[in-house]
Structures are given as C-alpha cells and as structure tokens.
Design a protein around this motif. Structure first.
Motif, PDB file in Angstrom:
ATOM      1  N   ASP A 244       0.940  -1.350   0.271  1.00  0.00           N
ATOM      2  CA  ASP A 244      -0.247  -0.090  -0.115  1.00  0.00           C
ATOM      3  C   ASP A 244       1.067   0.933   0.191  1.00  0.00           C
ATOM      4  OD1 ASP A 244      -0.173   1.192   3.144  1.00  0.00           O
ATOM      5  OD2 ASP A 244       0.353  -0.773   2.799  1.00  0.00           O
ATOM      6  N   ARG A 245       0.377   1.797  -0.350  1.00  0.00           N
ATOM      7  CA  ARG A 245       1.184   3.722  -0.472  1.00  0.00           C
ATOM      8  C   ARG A 245       1.620   4.263   0.481  1.00  0.00           C
ATOM      9  NH1 ARG A 245      -1.765   7.551   1.068  1.00  0.00           N
ATOM     10  NH2 ARG A 245      -0.985   8.568   0.026  1.00  0.00           N
ATOM     11  N   LYS A 246       0.884   3.223   1.680  1.00  0.00           N
ATOM     12  CA  LYS A 246       1.401   4.191   3.005  1.00  0.00           C
ATOM     13  C   LYS A 246       2.720   3.419   3.391  1.00  0.00           C
ATOM     14  CE  LYS A 246      -1.373   5.243   6.362  1.00  0.00           C
ATOM     15  NZ  LYS A 246      -1.210   6.756   6.548  1.00  0.00           N
ATOM     16  N   SER A 247       2.894   2.223   2.800  1.00  0.00           N
ATOM     17  CA  SER A 247       4.026   1.383   2.927  1.00  0.00           C
ATOM     18  C   SER A 247       5.199   1.902   2.234  1.00  0.00           C
ATOM     19  CB  SER A 247       3.378   0.540   3.458  1.00  0.00           C
ATOM     20  OG  SER A 247       2.547   0.457   4.172  1.00  0.00           O
ATOM     21  N   ARG A 248       4.955   3.275   1.166  1.00  0.00           N
ATOM     22  CA  ARG A 248       6.028   3.330   1.006  1.00  0.00           C
ATOM     23  C   ARG A 248       6.652   4.133   0.707  1.00  0.00           C
ATOM     24  NH1 ARG A 248       3.142   2.141  -3.979  1.00  0.00           N
ATOM     25  NH2 ARG A 248       2.449  -0.391  -4.289  1.00  0.00           N
ATOM     26  N   ALA A 249       8.144   4.519   0.592  1.00  0.00           N
ATOM     27  CA  ALA A 249       8.937   5.952   1.252  1.00  0.00           C
ATOM     28  C   ALA A 249       9.861   5.982  -0.410  1.00  0.00           C
ATOM     29  CB  ALA A 249       9.823   6.285   1.969  1.00  0.00           C
ATOM     30  N   MET A 250       9.890   7.541  -0.370  1.00  0.00           N
ATOM     31  CA  MET A 250      10.888   7.722  -1.692  1.00  0.00           C
ATOM     32  C   MET A 250      11.755   9.089  -1.456  1.00  0.00           C
ATOM     33  SD  MET A 250      10.807   8.603  -5.457  1.00  0.00           S
ATOM     34  CE  MET A 250      11.891   9.274  -6.747  1.00  0.00           C
ATOM     35  N   CYS A 251      13.002   8.709  -1.461  1.00  0.00           N
ATOM     36  CA  CYS A 251      14.089   9.976  -0.719  1.00  0.00           C
ATOM     37  C   CYS A 251      14.927   9.592  -1.476  1.00  0.00           C
ATOM     38  CB  CYS A 251      14.223   9.911   0.731  1.00  0.00           C
ATOM     39  SG  CYS A 251      15.080   8.586   0.769  1.00  0.00           S
ATOM     40  N   GLY A 252      16.117  10.737  -2.239  1.00  0.00           N
ATOM     41  CA  GLY A 252      17.527  11.076  -2.424  1.00  0.00           C
ATOM     42  C   GLY A 252      17.627  12.517  -2.109  1.00  0.00           C
ATOM     43  N   LEU A 253      19.265  12.080  -2.604  1.00  0.00           N
ATOM     44  CA  LEU A 253      20.305  12.886  -2.010  1.00  0.00           C
ATOM     45  C   LEU A 253      20.499  13.451  -3.886  1.00  0.00           C
ATOM     46  CD1 LEU A 253      23.673  12.389  -3.891  1.00  0.00           C
ATOM     47  CD2 LEU A 253      23.336  10.563  -1.570  1.00  0.00           C
ATOM     48  N   SER A 254      20.585  15.215  -3.339  1.00  0.00           N
ATOM     49  CA  SER A 254      20.771  16.105  -5.001  1.00  0.00           C
ATOM     50  C   SER A 254      20.272  15.865  -6.266  1.00  0.00           C
ATOM     51  CB  SER A 254      22.189  16.027  -5.259  1.00  0.00           C
ATOM     52  OG  SER A 254      22.700  17.010  -6.466  1.00  0.00           O
ATOM     53  N   MET A 255      20.168  15.208  -6.969  1.00  0.00           N
ATOM     54  CA  MET A 255      19.574  14.492  -8.479  1.00  0.00           C
ATOM     55  C   MET A 255      18.740  13.374  -7.500  1.00  0.00           C
ATOM     56  SD  MET A 255      20.927  12.233 -11.379  1.00  0.00           S
ATOM     57  CE  MET A 255      20.909  10.857 -11.288  1.00  0.00           C
ATOM     58  N   GLY A 256      18.538  12.675  -7.004  1.00  0.00           N
ATOM     59  CA  GLY A 256      17.691  11.910  -6.455  1.00  0.00           C
ATOM     60  C   GLY A 256      17.293  12.379  -5.825  1.00  0.00           C
ATOM     61  N   GLY A 257      17.219  13.885  -4.656  1.00  0.00           N
ATOM     62  CA  GLY A 257      16.152  15.047  -4.698  1.00  0.00           C
ATOM     63  C   GLY A 257      15.384  15.477  -5.287  1.00  0.00           C
ATOM     64  N   GLY A 258      16.040  14.969  -6.153  1.00  0.00           N
ATOM     65  CA  GLY A 258      14.633  15.797  -7.407  1.00  0.00           C
ATOM     66  C   GLY A 258      13.618  15.338  -7.973  1.00  0.00           C
ATOM     67  N   GLN A 259      14.977  13.940  -7.961  1.00  0.00           N
ATOM     68  CA  GLN A 259      13.648  12.843  -8.833  1.00  0.00           C
ATOM     69  C   GLN A 259      12.743  12.507  -7.253  1.00  0.00           C
ATOM     70  OE1 GLN A 259      16.684  10.150  -9.321  1.00  0.00           O
ATOM     71  NE2 GLN A 259      17.148  10.887 -11.703  1.00  0.00           N
ATOM     72  N   SER A 260      13.477  13.107  -6.387  1.00  0.00           N
ATOM     73  CA  SER A 260      12.082  12.482  -5.393  1.00  0.00           C
ATOM     74  C   SER A 260      10.736  13.413  -4.760  1.00  0.00           C
ATOM     75  CB  SER A 260      12.982  12.266  -3.959  1.00  0.00           C
ATOM     76  OG  SER A 260      13.916  11.159  -3.447  1.00  0.00           O
ATOM     77  N   PHE A 261      11.126  14.831  -5.178  1.00  0.00           N
ATOM     78  CA  PHE A 261      10.200  15.563  -5.336  1.00  0.00           C
ATOM     79  C   PHE A 261       9.673  15.505  -5.956  1.00  0.00           C
ATOM     80  CE2 PHE A 261       9.042  19.942  -6.793  1.00  0.00           C
ATOM     81  CZ  PHE A 261       8.593  20.703  -5.319  1.00  0.00           C
ATOM     82  N   TYR A 262       9.618  15.031  -7.538  1.00  0.00           N
ATOM     83  CA  TYR A 262       8.810  15.172  -8.798  1.00  0.00           C
ATOM     84  C   TYR A 262       8.264  14.200  -8.121  1.00  0.00           C
ATOM     85  CZ  TYR A 262      10.256  19.431 -10.750  1.00  0.00           C
ATOM     86  OH  TYR A 262      10.614  20.855 -11.511  1.00  0.00           O
ATOM     87  N   ILE A 263       8.602  12.890  -8.971  1.00  0.00           N
ATOM     88  CA  ILE A 263       7.752  12.021  -8.647  1.00  0.00           C
ATOM     89  C   ILE A 263       7.364  10.741  -7.281  1.00  0.00           C
ATOM     90  CG2 ILE A 263       8.190   9.744  -9.387  1.00  0.00           C
ATOM     91  CD1 ILE A 263      10.507   9.366 -10.454  1.00  0.00           C
ATOM     92  N   GLY A 264       7.373  12.054  -5.968  1.00  0.00           N
ATOM     93  CA  GLY A 264       6.907  10.932  -4.732  1.00  0.00           C
ATOM     94  C   GLY A 264       5.928  11.910  -5.086  1.00  0.00           C
ATOM     95  N   LEU A 265       5.907  13.927  -4.420  1.00  0.00           N
ATOM     96  CA  LEU A 265       5.282  14.463  -4.026  1.00  0.00           C
ATOM     97  C   LEU A 265       4.212  14.157  -5.487  1.00  0.00           C
ATOM     98  CD1 LEU A 265       7.191  17.546  -3.289  1.00  0.00           C
ATOM     99  CD2 LEU A 265       5.664  15.440  -1.665  1.00  0.00           C
ATOM    100  N   ARG A 266       4.151  14.092  -6.842  1.00  0.00           N
ATOM    101  CA  ARG A 266       2.773  13.964  -7.913  1.00  0.00           C
ATOM    102  C   ARG A 266       2.717  12.337  -8.665  1.00  0.00           C
ATOM    103  NH1 ARG A 266       4.485  18.377 -12.514  1.00  0.00           N
ATOM    104  NH2 ARG A 266       2.273  17.662 -12.699  1.00  0.00           N
ATOM    105  N   SER A 267       3.019  11.256  -7.170  1.00  0.00           N
ATOM    106  CA  SER A 267       2.607  10.458  -7.216  1.00  0.00           C
ATOM    107  C   SER A 267       2.217   9.586  -5.750  1.00  0.00           C
ATOM    108  CB  SER A 267       3.629   9.736  -7.431  1.00  0.00           C
ATOM    109  OG  SER A 267       4.376   9.714  -8.909  1.00  0.00           O
ATOM    110  N   PRO A 268       1.117  10.212  -5.180  1.00  0.00           N
ATOM    111  CA  PRO A 268       0.205  10.551  -4.205  1.00  0.00           C
ATOM    112  C   PRO A 268       0.020   8.844  -4.007  1.00  0.00           C
ATOM    113  CG  PRO A 268      -0.888  12.176  -4.787  1.00  0.00           C
ATOM    114  CD  PRO A 268       0.579  11.740  -6.394  1.00  0.00           C
ATOM    115  N   GLU A 269      -0.812   8.530  -5.015  1.00  0.00           N
ATOM    116  CA  GLU A 269      -1.200   7.169  -5.250  1.00  0.00           C
ATOM    117  C   GLU A 269       0.043   6.061  -5.204  1.00  0.00           C
ATOM    118  OE1 GLU A 269       0.185   7.804  -9.831  1.00  0.00           O
ATOM    119  OE2 GLU A 269      -0.818   8.938  -7.777  1.00  0.00           O
ATOM    120  N   VAL A 270       1.220   6.271  -5.316  1.00  0.00           N
ATOM    121  CA  VAL A 270       2.246   5.178  -5.271  1.00  0.00           C
ATOM    122  C   VAL A 270       2.842   5.552  -4.137  1.00  0.00           C
ATOM    123  CG1 VAL A 270       4.234   4.317  -6.144  1.00  0.00           C
ATOM    124  CG2 VAL A 270       2.939   4.888  -7.224  1.00  0.00           C
TER     125      VAL A 270
END
Length: 370
Positions: A244-270
């Motif tokens: 389930d979505r509440k059991s998933r997290a995405m994080c990252g540093l530098s480039m990976g932080g940008g990926q986490s911002f866009y993909i993580g925040l724009r994919s709340p179903e994930v």
C-alpha cells in the motif's frame, strides 16, 4: 528471484573502511590530516587531488612519494592520484563510484555518529539483484537492504526507495552512505521500524539517446517509468513487502532529491512519504532558480489540505555550507507559509555524504509510524 551475491552489512570497520586490508595508507592522523604514500620511482610529478585541492607530493630516494594534507572535516572525501598528468585511483584504497568515475576516498569519522559504524547489534543484509528493464531493454542492477531476521520470519515490511546523486549509481547509498549500518543501529535501538531499503541505478537511458534527467517533470519521465513500472513490481514480487502507498517512501540526494520531489510528490497514489536531500532544483547551482511550487506540484498550494492529507511525511534537508542552503530554506518557508506540513533540518557540511547520512538517519525515524 535472481540473486547475484550477498554482502553482509558491516564488513568494514571504521579504521579500514577506506583502506585495503593490511595496508597502512592512506593514513588518517590524529588531527584529521591525511598522509598519502605512493611508490612511483619512475614518475616525474605526483599529486593528490583531494576534493579539488591538489597537493604536490615529495619524492624520496627510494622512489616513494609522500604528502600530508590539511586537516579535513568529518565525512567522506573523494580523492585521486595525478601521476605525470594522468588522474588515477589509488591502488591502496578501495574504489567508490562517484564524480562520474571510480575514485578513491578517505572517510573521516565524526564524534557522536556511532550509528554510522558497525555495532554489536543484529545485522541485516544487502543483496545485489538484477531485474529486466523495459525502459532500457536490458538487465539492470539493484541493491536491496533487508533488516535482521528477514529470512527467518514471515512478516511483511514497508519499503524505502532511495536515490543516488548525479555522477553516482546504485552503490552510493549502500557503500558511501552506510545505509545498512544506519538502519541496523536505528532498528536495534527501536528508533526506526524494520524496513527494506532499495537502491536503484537511476541513470536510465532516454529513448532518444543519452540519459534521461533534468530538473523538470518531463525530464523525470524515464526514471519514473523505470521506478514505478519496473523496480517496484520486481521488489513486490520477490520480497515480502507491504504494497500500500502508506508503506512506501521515496527519498534521495541531490539529483535523487529532485527525482523524489517530482516523482514522489506527484505520485501520491504510490508514495505517502517523501524525503528531499540537498536538491539543486530550488537554486544554488548553475541554471537553477527558485521554482513555482504550484506549477511543479499542482495542488501543493491551491489545495494544501488534500496535499497534506496524502502525505504522512515530507522531509527536506541540506548542508549548512552547501550553496543550495539559502534557496532550500526559502522554499521551505514558502511551503510553510502556504500551509504545507514539511519537516526541515540542516547539518554542518557542504554537498557531501556526511550530510546525506544524517538526512537518512533522521528521515528513517519518521517513517511508517502513522
């Protein structure tokens, strides 16, 4: 499940982490200066390039070159040898993939950061896997941390998908970042719930050639597809994980932080948990400027109540000497002024691994507790 090999978490101790076993160089001195020694009797000039500072080495009669650096701040420092104009890795040090190449490194311990070291606690494992990518049309590597007791039990675990920075790959978080040591110690102390951590190689080739990336929603699409359509299904098929979505997290540093911002925040179903460490997308690097939060993440400011409800944790961090820090603080203020529920912290250090280790250490303690 295709397992290539197993690595026990905590193979290296602090003293030999960046040295070849039984070698005494490079040597970390008591004042955090580093002594480098190179045997190159036929060389005309030898230097050490330590984080962009070049030190001229002095040649002895025996053909051995030596130099001692200035005192180094705690943290992980890449370095190379420059022998007659050719930059090479030091054969007396293990190589780490960073700065777009395999480089040597010296790791300067920091007092009070015992959670970054191997301790007498139950140890998890880091597994190197390969999965087939429909984006790259090739087999790609994956490193997966499983907590102590995973193989003996039957429970299902939440998952953190953790992203490396530019010039790095899937090794970064598990090797330079000390992910296994951090998670082992936090879990053993009851500060973090047992979780699986997945480190993928986000250097995915764009379909029109080159590598996909860039600080934009469009630039993230190849890796978004790689992560959501390839990596997550592979993990959920081959590991005992909560789906389930509440059991998933995405994080990252530098480039990976940008990926986490866009993909993580724009994919709340994930994802219901997102960590953004030291990203340059807020500003502080060439070509970057403060971004329009509402444009980049629709609903963040116009429907903040829904945005907050969809997230259990939003955490942002940056090094206090990082050129990105003032821009990051400004963005966090804009978020908070708009009603966004965001946690923020900064740590002493520039754009480097000690800051990112501390970021993971803090982020992990917030996760999967709601």
């Amino acid at each position: 499940m295709r397992t290539v090999r197993w690595i026990l978490a905590g193979v290296f101790s602090a003293i030999c982490y960046t040295q070849v076993v039984a070698q005494i160089v490079p040597k970390l001195l008591s004042d955090n200066k580093v002594e480098f020694t190179v045997k190159a009797p036929e060389a005309q000039k030898v230097q050490v390039d330590l984080c962009g500072t070049k030190y001229d080495m002095i040649k002895g009669a025996d053909g051995i070159w030596k130099v001692t650096s200035n005192s180094q701040v705690p943290g992980f420092h890449y370095y190379s040898l420059i022998i007659d104009g050719v930059s090479v890795a030091d054969p007396a040090s293990p190589s780490f993939y960073g700065c777009g190449r395999w480089s040597s490194a010296i790791d300067v311990p920091e007092a009070g950061m015992d959670d970054f070291e191997v301790q007498a606690v139950p140890h998890g494992q880091v597994r190197i896997m390969h999965y087939y990518s429909e984006v790259d049309k090739a087999w790609r590597p994956l490193m997966v941390y499983t907590p102590a007791g995973y193989d003996e039990g039957k429970q299902k675990y939440p998952v953190v998908y953790i992203q490396h920075g530019g010039g790095e790959d899937h090794h970064g978080w598990m090797e330079q970042g000390r992910t296994a040591q951090i998670m082992d110690n936090l879990i053993a102390a009851g500060k973090a719930v047992p979780m699986i951590v997945v480190s993928a190689n986000s250097n995915v080739r764009a379909r029109n050639g080159g590598f996909g990336g860039g600080y934009s929603w469009q630039g993230m699409q190849n890796f978004r597809s790689e992560l959501i359509d390839n990596v997550i299904p592979f993990v959920e098929k081959n590991f005992r994980v909560k789906k389930d979505r509440k059991s998933r997290a995405m994080c990252g540093l530098s480039m990976g932080g940008g990926q986490s911002f866009y993909i993580g925040l724009r994919s709340p179903e994930v994802f219901a948990n997102v960590g953004v460490f030291s990203t340059g997308m807020f500003g502080g690097i060439a070509g970057a400027a403060n971004i329009d939060l509402e444009k980049e993440v629709p609903g963040m400011l116009s429907d903040t109540k829904t945005f907050n409800r969809q997230l259990d944790v939003l955490f942002v961090s940056c090094g206090e000497q990082d050129p990105r820090i003032s821009y990051t603080r400004d963005i966090v203020k804009k978020m908070r002024d708009g009603g966004v529920e965001v946690k923020f912290n900064s740590y002493p250090g520039d754009h480097e691994w000690q800051v990112w280790r501390k970021s993971l250490h803090e982020f992990a303690q917030y996760l999967f507790k709601k």
